[in-house]
Design an enzyme around this catalytic site. Structure first.
Site, short mmCIF file in Angstrom:
data_model
loop_
_atom_site.label_atom_id
_atom_site.label_comp_id
_atom_site.label_asym_id
_atom_site.label_seq_id
_atom_site.Cartn_x
_atom_site.Cartn_y
_atom_site.Cartn_z
N SER A 195 -3.39 -7.47 1.49
CA SER A 195 -3.86 -8.41 2.51
C SER A 195 -2.81 -9.49 2.76
CB SER A 195 -5.22 -8.98 2.08
OG SER A 195 -5.87 -9.59 3.15
N ASP B 285 -12.31 -1.17 6.72
CA ASP B 285 -11.95 -2.52 6.30
C ASP B 285 -12.52 -3.52 7.30
OD1 ASP B 285 -10.48 -4.95 5.95
OD2 ASP B 285 -8.88 -3.82 4.97
N HIS C 117 -11.92 -3.32 2.22
CA HIS C 117 -10.84 -4.26 1.87
C HIS C 117 -10.81 -4.58 0.38
CE1 HIS C 117 -7.82 -7.00 3.54
NE2 HIS C 117 -8.28 -7.99 2.78
#
Lengths: 280, 280
Positions: free
Chosen positions: A148, A226, A259
């Site tokens: 991320s 995600d 995620h």
């Protein structure tokens, strides 16, 4: 004299998972980092994978949740996990999760009140490797991976320093931060109005200037479910940038994954093997 | 109508890691549990390994830290992770970590104020498997594993119900709780002065009454540098009890490992393979 102080230490897959603290000169505060040393490090210097974590994480999340030590022990790769920002009472902060402590964005801030401590770019690229290579039985072969915000960080530090890294990979990276809310907010506060500084933190921008004749091995993993994909990550943008440039990059879209660290754990072995191929 | 409510769900190693809550009739409160369903469960009923955690843990620690899903997905074994005690504002508690919520000791309490809710033995042996087998695509092949207090719990529920389990294993179990401070404290409060009830919760005692001609496959993993080994775990006691009885048991002492999840992660694959051998 050692510049680091042991915080905790565990035997793990016949290697050693430890956390240390040290005084960072670039960040101007006490910092913690994790290091996994595979069993091979007892007899020879091993290469190092740097893992850059995402928003809200510390030096511990990856260490506890990714399950990376097993394969790292098999491959003979050390893993260093820095924290995600400077820390401490005297360090500027913000009540939101996406700014301030836990949200360093792997850049050198130029604006008040951030610039006194927020220099994660220099820390990750220069200070930390120098420290690790002085203090542990590792060699100077390095690669970098992240998740991320840390996926963005990994791509940025690698693309700006291709001579320092053998390979780069990322899980769910923010590939085009100048064009999404997380990046817009962070860069406004940390870097101010000078958009040329913003572009130096944007993997898609950096890729457009990169030397495609000497590409760095690059691998991206992205879950199709995600929750941040459409608004913040926009993985297609880097696919397009790479295609325009003729820069080779592998992007794996994984159906049904989100995620979380469960996604990272599911595919970390393949990333470790990718890095080891280029580190050995 | 389903008796369970989904709390969270993640795709993980092509399977599914979920957490649910439900109203427990034995514990008389709302309870959470985790379940990992391997990809094989999409096409056939799979066997179930129950994991019993140690003091202070919830349904999440093992799920996040043990790295068990990878091998469970490969072997086609579901993993169910209950909480370690009843929970909630109306449930009796104690400020210490080794009594009350987070410290259910996998027994049926007979004493006030505990007996209204603290019936983890019935919950783990009867209620939870019944629920799991009604709600998920699993078969009735079961095995049980646990850590520390949960290692004790695994050995106790298996030795008292050899017909219900195919195998049992434990990491760093409290093998002789009637003889150590953790057990003495918990059993005094939960079970009172009747030492015959204490003995029913003690793996070494249970082993002395067990039928060695029909032994349950049993595996114990113990770190040699476990900080609780000498005072609380006393692994040698079960080695001696098994030897006296002629009951086959494998005990692996692991040099340099401690009581942490880094130890569990390092050896969970071999335990999963051990269970799968007896579940398939």
């Amino acid at each position: 004299m050692s510049q680091i102080e042991l915080v905790s230490e565990f035997k793990c897959f016949e290697g050693r998972q430890a956390h240390y603290k040290h005084q960072s000169k670039h960040l101007n505060c006490s910092m913690r980092f994790g290091i996994f040393l595979p069993p091979q490090a007892e007899v020879a210097r091993v290469p190092v994978l740097y893992w850059l974590s995402g928003l809200t994480c510390t030096d511990e999340n990856f260490v506890q949740k990714a399950g990376a030590q097993r394969m790292a022990a098999e491959l003979g790769v050390a893993i260093v996990t820095p924290d995600t920002s400077p820390r401490g009472e005297n360090v500027a902060d913000d009540p939101n999760y996406d700014l301030g402590q836990g949200a360093g964005f792997y850049l050198n801030a130029t604006q008040e009140p951030w610039k006194a401590h927020y220099r994660m770019y220099d820390y990750v690229v220069e200070e930390l490797p120098e420290l690790i290579e002085a203090e542990f039985k590792v060699n100077k072969k390095r690669s970098v991976c992240g998740h991320s915000m840390g996926g963005m960080g990994a791509l940025v530090v690698a693309l700006r320093n291709t001579h320092r890294y053998q390979a780069v990979s990322a899980f769910s990276p923010i590939v085009n931060p100048t064009q999404v809310p997380w990046g817009d907010k962070a860069f406004s506060h940390y870097l101010g109005d000078d958009k040329s500084l913003w572009r130096l933190q944007d993997p898609c921008e950096l890729l457009s200037w990169a030397d495609a004749s000497q590409p760095l091995p690059m691998l991206i993993e992205q879950g199709s479910d995600d929750q941040f994909l459409k608004e913040q990550l926009k993985t297609d943008a880097i696919a397009l940038a790479a295609q325009k440039k003729g820069y080779p990059i592998t992007i794996n879209y994984r159906s049904g994954y989100d995620h979380s660290y469960f996604f990272i754990a599911s595919f970390i072995d393949s990333h470790l093997k990718f890095h080891a191929e280029h580190l050995y």
